[in-house]
Design a protein around this motif. Structure first.
Motif, PDB file in Angstrom:
ATOM      1  N   GLY A 221      81.341  68.461  15.917  1.00  0.00           N
ATOM      2  CA  GLY A 221      80.055  68.170  15.305  1.00  0.00           C
ATOM      3  C   GLY A 221      79.916  66.711  14.932  1.00  0.00           C
ATOM      4  O   GLY A 221      78.840  66.121  15.075  1.00  0.00           O
ATOM      5  N   SER A 222      80.986  66.099  14.455  1.00  0.00           N
ATOM      6  CA  SER A 222      80.945  64.669  14.112  1.00  0.00           C
ATOM      7  C   SER A 222      80.701  63.823  15.354  1.00  0.00           C
ATOM      8  O   SER A 222      79.988  62.815  15.311  1.00  0.00           O
ATOM      9  CB  SER A 222      82.258  64.264  13.436  1.00  0.00           C
ATOM     10  OG  SER A 222      82.460  65.015  12.258  1.00  0.00           O
ATOM     11  N   TRP A 223      81.285  64.232  16.466  1.00  0.00           N
ATOM     12  CA  TRP A 223      81.065  63.509  17.729  1.00  0.00           C
ATOM     13  C   TRP A 223      79.611  63.651  18.166  1.00  0.00           C
ATOM     14  O   TRP A 223      78.986  62.680  18.591  1.00  0.00           O
ATOM     15  CB  TRP A 223      82.018  64.081  18.784  1.00  0.00           C
ATOM     16  CG  TRP A 223      81.874  63.480  20.142  1.00  0.00           C
ATOM     17  CD1 TRP A 223      82.467  62.340  20.606  1.00  0.00           C
ATOM     18  CD2 TRP A 223      81.074  63.987  21.221  1.00  0.00           C
ATOM     19  NE1 TRP A 223      82.091  62.104  21.901  1.00  0.00           N
ATOM     20  CE2 TRP A 223      81.233  63.100  22.313  1.00  0.00           C
ATOM     21  CE3 TRP A 223      80.249  65.093  21.378  1.00  0.00           C
ATOM     22  CZ2 TRP A 223      80.597  63.296  23.530  1.00  0.00           C
ATOM     23  CZ3 TRP A 223      79.611  65.296  22.591  1.00  0.00           C
ATOM     24  CH2 TRP A 223      79.789  64.401  23.651  1.00  0.00           C
ATOM     25  N   ALA A 224      79.055  64.859  18.047  1.00  0.00           N
ATOM     26  CA  ALA A 224      77.677  65.080  18.474  1.00  0.00           C
ATOM     27  C   ALA A 224      76.692  64.301  17.606  1.00  0.00           C
ATOM     28  O   ALA A 224      75.638  63.864  18.087  1.00  0.00           O
ATOM     29  CB  ALA A 224      77.353  66.569  18.427  1.00  0.00           C
TER      30      ALA A 224
ATOM     31  N   VAL B 233      72.865  65.575  23.674  1.00  0.00           N
ATOM     32  CA  VAL B 233      74.142  66.182  24.041  1.00  0.00           C
ATOM     33  C   VAL B 233      73.854  67.340  24.990  1.00  0.00           C
ATOM     34  O   VAL B 233      73.023  68.205  24.691  1.00  0.00           O
ATOM     35  CB  VAL B 233      74.915  66.691  22.805  1.00  0.00           C
ATOM     36  CG1 VAL B 233      76.164  67.448  23.229  1.00  0.00           C
ATOM     37  CG2 VAL B 233      75.279  65.525  21.900  1.00  0.00           C
ATOM     38  N   ALA B 234      74.537  67.341  26.123  1.00  0.00           N
ATOM     39  CA  ALA B 234      74.404  68.442  27.073  1.00  0.00           C
ATOM     40  C   ALA B 234      75.589  69.389  26.900  1.00  0.00           C
ATOM     41  O   ALA B 234      76.743  68.956  26.904  1.00  0.00           O
ATOM     42  CB  ALA B 234      74.358  67.912  28.501  1.00  0.00           C
ATOM     43  N   VAL B 235      75.287  70.674  26.718  1.00  0.00           N
ATOM     44  CA  VAL B 235      76.318  71.705  26.710  1.00  0.00           C
ATOM     45  C   VAL B 235      76.394  72.261  28.122  1.00  0.00           C
ATOM     46  O   VAL B 235      75.422  72.835  28.622  1.00  0.00           O
ATOM     47  CB  VAL B 235      75.987  72.827  25.707  1.00  0.00           C
ATOM     48  CG1 VAL B 235      77.129  73.834  25.649  1.00  0.00           C
ATOM     49  CG2 VAL B 235      75.704  72.265  24.327  1.00  0.00           C
TER      50      VAL B 235
ATOM     51  N   ARG C 244      81.912  72.153  28.352  1.00  0.00           N
ATOM     52  CA  ARG C 244      82.057  70.755  27.926  1.00  0.00           C
ATOM     53  C   ARG C 244      80.807  70.328  27.165  1.00  0.00           C
ATOM     54  O   ARG C 244      79.719  70.875  27.362  1.00  0.00           O
ATOM     55  CB  ARG C 244      82.261  69.820  29.131  1.00  0.00           C
ATOM     56  CG  ARG C 244      83.440  70.147  30.007  1.00  0.00           C
ATOM     57  CD  ARG C 244      83.657  69.081  31.066  1.00  0.00           C
ATOM     58  NE  ARG C 244      84.086  67.824  30.481  1.00  0.00           N
ATOM     59  CZ  ARG C 244      85.335  67.550  30.120  1.00  0.00           C
ATOM     60  NH1 ARG C 244      86.287  68.465  30.293  1.00  0.00           N
ATOM     61  NH2 ARG C 244      85.651  66.389  29.601  1.00  0.00           N
ATOM     62  N   LEU C 245      80.984  69.316  26.321  1.00  0.00           N
ATOM     63  CA  LEU C 245      79.872  68.599  25.712  1.00  0.00           C
ATOM     64  C   LEU C 245      79.826  67.220  26.346  1.00  0.00           C
ATOM     65  O   LEU C 245      80.854  66.528  26.436  1.00  0.00           O
ATOM     66  CB  LEU C 245      80.055  68.472  24.194  1.00  0.00           C
ATOM     67  CG  LEU C 245      80.061  69.759  23.364  1.00  0.00           C
ATOM     68  CD1 LEU C 245      80.229  69.423  21.881  1.00  0.00           C
ATOM     69  CD2 LEU C 245      78.793  70.562  23.581  1.00  0.00           C
ATOM     70  N   ARG C 246      78.645  66.822  26.785  1.00  0.00           N
ATOM     71  CA  ARG C 246      78.515  65.532  27.454  1.00  0.00           C
ATOM     72  C   ARG C 246      77.387  64.733  26.823  1.00  0.00           C
ATOM     73  O   ARG C 246      76.289  65.249  26.597  1.00  0.00           O
ATOM     74  CB  ARG C 246      78.246  65.728  28.944  1.00  0.00           C
ATOM     75  CG  ARG C 246      78.048  64.417  29.714  1.00  0.00           C
ATOM     76  CD  ARG C 246      77.894  64.671  31.199  1.00  0.00           C
ATOM     77  NE  ARG C 246      76.845  65.652  31.472  1.00  0.00           N
ATOM     78  CZ  ARG C 246      75.545  65.365  31.491  1.00  0.00           C
ATOM     79  NH1 ARG C 246      75.125  64.111  31.198  1.00  0.00           N
ATOM     80  NH2 ARG C 246      74.659  66.300  31.766  1.00  0.00           N
ATOM     81  N   ALA C 247      77.674  63.471  26.557  1.00  0.00           N
ATOM     82  CA  ALA C 247      76.667  62.538  26.046  1.00  0.00           C
ATOM     83  C   ALA C 247      76.784  61.256  26.857  1.00  0.00           C
ATOM     84  O   ALA C 247      77.744  60.500  26.703  1.00  0.00           O
ATOM     85  CB  ALA C 247      76.876  62.250  24.564  1.00  0.00           C
TER      86      ALA C 247
ATOM     87  N   VAL D  62      83.540  65.709  26.280  1.00  0.00           N
ATOM     88  CA  VAL D  62      84.700  66.301  25.625  1.00  0.00           C
ATOM     89  C   VAL D  62      84.738  67.779  25.973  1.00  0.00           C
ATOM     90  O   VAL D  62      83.698  68.415  26.180  1.00  0.00           O
ATOM     91  CB  VAL D  62      84.653  66.121  24.087  1.00  0.00           C
ATOM     92  CG1 VAL D  62      84.754  64.672  23.695  1.00  0.00           C
ATOM     93  CG2 VAL D  62      83.376  66.735  23.523  1.00  0.00           C
ATOM     94  N   SER D  63      85.944  68.336  26.035  1.00  0.00           N
ATOM     95  CA  SER D  63      86.101  69.745  26.353  1.00  0.00           C
ATOM     96  C   SER D  63      85.714  70.595  25.153  1.00  0.00           C
ATOM     97  O   SER D  63      85.986  70.250  24.000  1.00  0.00           O
ATOM     98  CB  SER D  63      87.554  70.026  26.751  1.00  0.00           C
ATOM     99  OG  SER D  63      87.747  71.400  26.987  1.00  0.00           O
ATOM    100  N   LEU D  64      85.053  71.713  25.443  1.00  0.00           N
ATOM    101  CA  LEU D  64      84.648  72.651  24.400  1.00  0.00           C
ATOM    102  C   LEU D  64      85.520  73.900  24.543  1.00  0.00           C
ATOM    103  O   LEU D  64      85.334  74.686  25.484  1.00  0.00           O
ATOM    104  CB  LEU D  64      83.169  73.009  24.565  1.00  0.00           C
ATOM    105  CG  LEU D  64      82.512  73.850  23.467  1.00  0.00           C
ATOM    106  CD1 LEU D  64      82.507  73.098  22.141  1.00  0.00           C
ATOM    107  CD2 LEU D  64      81.085  74.207  23.864  1.00  0.00           C
TER     108      LEU D  64
END
Length: 358
Positions: free
Chosen positions: A195-198, A204-206, A214-217, A222-224
């Motif tokens: 959450g801090s990264w987001a 942010v794309a899930v 993954r979460l991508r910005a 980063v791996s989810l």
């Protein structure tokens, strides 16, 4: 019946009322819509203009899927009988549609997971994580309850967590969503860290594909982490809630301050235009709007406190259906976040034990 008005052939009548000749023959055979006259020599059917209203109503009823046996009752019955039959049919259609929707969604979830992507605002996702994660279980023995459900369905993204004593749900409207309905179970501590990264990202794309998330910005991703398991049927819980006849609207900060740490139980009771929070041997009183006649209701402050704190805005709304039913905690400033909190038994209630409401 005026046979002298029977001047329309079956084809002409069919065009006027929007039915096919074959359908008219079928309804004749079923004695639902008889022709006004049948030529004894040729067997040709003829209809009168006075039959148009019945034929049009018949077509409209059949277009709704109403069984033919009930169609006859509507055509020949009273207005009250018609209303009763149509209301029952509407109820059946809604139930069938809901069941079909659930069945299709379950089938889609059981298939190999296709590519899925939902684009969310980073700060909005971070806010949802902050609100929902505290409701996940922290004790060992319930691994699924230690996760947050991320559900993609109905053009929404839902984050849901529960520890059996409270349930928190935040609904997000993605900027874009493609793919079939899916569910991800993410360990709550890992999601809190992400959450801090987001929060630092714009969008942010899930992404979910081939069993990996993954979460991508932008160029960073980063791996989810996800786990297997069956999350509680929270939608059934929400649908099963009774209508709450009692409501209390109170200052959120004042209520949170009154929920003292280290106390096993607090008792809330309405007193005119005030809410009284009883804490062992002392009370806190604050202005409140009380609708209905809210009952005296007890909570574990360690459960209610975080639910109140997770809200947004100056006010908090408590919707109370009964002393042993989940209480809905809402914020007037954010309707997309909802928490359910189980009350506990008051010392003088008929429920036995400290956690009689759990």
């Amino acid at each position: 019946m005026d046979e002298n008005d029977a001047s329309l052939s079956i084809g002409a009548f069919a065009r006027r009322v929007g039915l096919t000749p074959s359908a008219l023959r079928f309804y004749d055979d079923c004695a639902v819509l008889r022709p006004a006259r049948v030529d004894q020599a040729t067997g040709y059917r003829f209809y009168g203009e006075y039959q148009e209203p019945r034929a049009v109503l018949l077509r409209r009823l059949r277009s709704t899927g109403l069984p033919l046996s009930e169609v006859t009752s509507v055509l020949d019955g009273s207005a009250e009988d018609t209303r009763t039959l149509l209301r029952e049919h509407l109820h059946r259609m809604r139930a069938q549609a809901n069941a079909a929707q659930e069945a299709v969604a379950e089938l889609l979830r059981s298939l190999p997971v296709p590519e899925l992507e939902a684009v969310l605002g980073g700060p909005e996702l971070a806010s949802a994580i902050r609100q929902v994660v505290p409701s996940a279980a922290t004790r060992e023995g319930y691994p699924v309850l230690g996760c947050v459900l991320i559900e993609f369905a109905d053009a929404e993204v839902r984050l849901v967590a529960t520890d059996r004593y409270r349930l928190a749900m935040r609904v997000l409207l993605p900027r874009s969503l493609r793919g079939d309905p899916a569910r991800l179970l993410v360990p709550a501590p890992e999601l809190a860290r992400l959450g801090s990264w987001a929060a630092r990202a714009g969008d942010v794309a899930v992404e979910f594909n081939a069993g990996e998330a993954r979460l991508r910005a932008g160029a960073e991703s980063v791996s989810l982490p996800i786990v297997d398991g069956d999350f509680p049927a929270y939608r059934e819980i929400l649908r099963g809630l009774d209508v709450a006849p009692h409501r209390i609207i109170v200052d959120r900060t004042a209520l949170r301050a009154a929920l003292a740490d280290g106390v096993r139980r607090v008792l809330l009771r309405a007193d005119g235009e005030e809410l009284v929070v009883e804490r062992e041997h002392e009370c806190a009183t604050m202005p409140a709007i009380c609708q209905g006649r809210p009952p005296r209701i007890a909570f574990d402050p360690a459960v209610l406190g975080p639910a109140v704190e997770a809200g947004v805005g100056p006010d908090v709304l408590l919707e109370i259906a009964g002393v042993a039913q989940p209480v809905v905690v809402r914020s007037a400033d954010q309707g997309s976040f909802t928490t359910l909190v189980m009350p506990v038994a008051t010392e003088d209630s008929e429920f036995a034990g400290d956690n009689g409401g759990h």
